[in-house]
Scaffold this motif. Sequence first.
Motif, short mmCIF file in Angstrom:
data_model
loop_
_atom_site.label_atom_id
_atom_site.label_comp_id
_atom_site.label_asym_id
_atom_site.label_seq_id
_atom_site.Cartn_x
_atom_site.Cartn_y
_atom_site.Cartn_z
N PHE A 138 0.82 -1.21 0.00
CA PHE A 138 0.00 0.00 0.00
C PHE A 138 0.86 1.26 0.00
CE2 PHE A 138 -3.55 -2.66 1.83
CZ PHE A 138 -4.30 -2.61 0.67
N GLY A 139 2.02 1.18 0.63
CA GLY A 139 2.96 2.31 0.61
C GLY A 139 3.48 2.57 -0.79
N LEU A 140 3.77 1.50 -1.53
CA LEU A 140 4.23 1.65 -2.91
C LEU A 140 3.13 2.22 -3.80
CD1 LEU A 140 6.31 -1.58 -3.58
CD2 LEU A 140 7.14 0.75 -3.32
N ILE A 141 1.90 1.76 -3.60
CA ILE A 141 0.78 2.24 -4.41
C ILE A 141 0.49 3.70 -4.11
CG2 ILE A 141 -1.71 1.97 -4.77
CD1 ILE A 141 -1.30 -1.04 -4.30
N LYS A 142 0.61 4.09 -2.87
CA LYS A 142 0.29 5.45 -2.46
C LYS A 142 1.31 6.46 -3.02
CE LYS A 142 -1.64 7.62 1.57
NZ LYS A 142 -1.86 7.52 3.00
N LYS A 143 2.55 6.05 -3.23
CA LYS A 143 3.58 6.95 -3.75
C LYS A 143 3.34 7.34 -5.19
CE LYS A 143 7.44 5.86 -0.76
NZ LYS A 143 8.80 5.36 -0.68
N ARG A 144 2.61 6.54 -5.95
CA ARG A 144 2.39 6.81 -7.36
C ARG A 144 1.45 7.91 -7.54
NH1 ARG A 144 2.08 1.22 -10.66
NH2 ARG A 144 4.04 0.40 -9.94
#
Length: 54
Positions: free
Chosen positions: A48-54
């Motif tokens: 979710f952290g990776l998805i949120k950075k996009r």
Amino acid sequence: MLHYAVVFFVIALIAALFGFGGIAAGAVSIAKTLFFVFLVLAIASFLFGLIKKR
């Protein structure tokens, strides 16, 4: 949560050392469950952290 998994693992080791097999088996199963829950939550948080950075 990982802390509790380690605590239950240490309890299992001490119980096994003193010959309490049933208590040791119960503590190991609790420790394994807590560890896998921690693992799933850690991976989900990472994704979710990776998805949120996009």
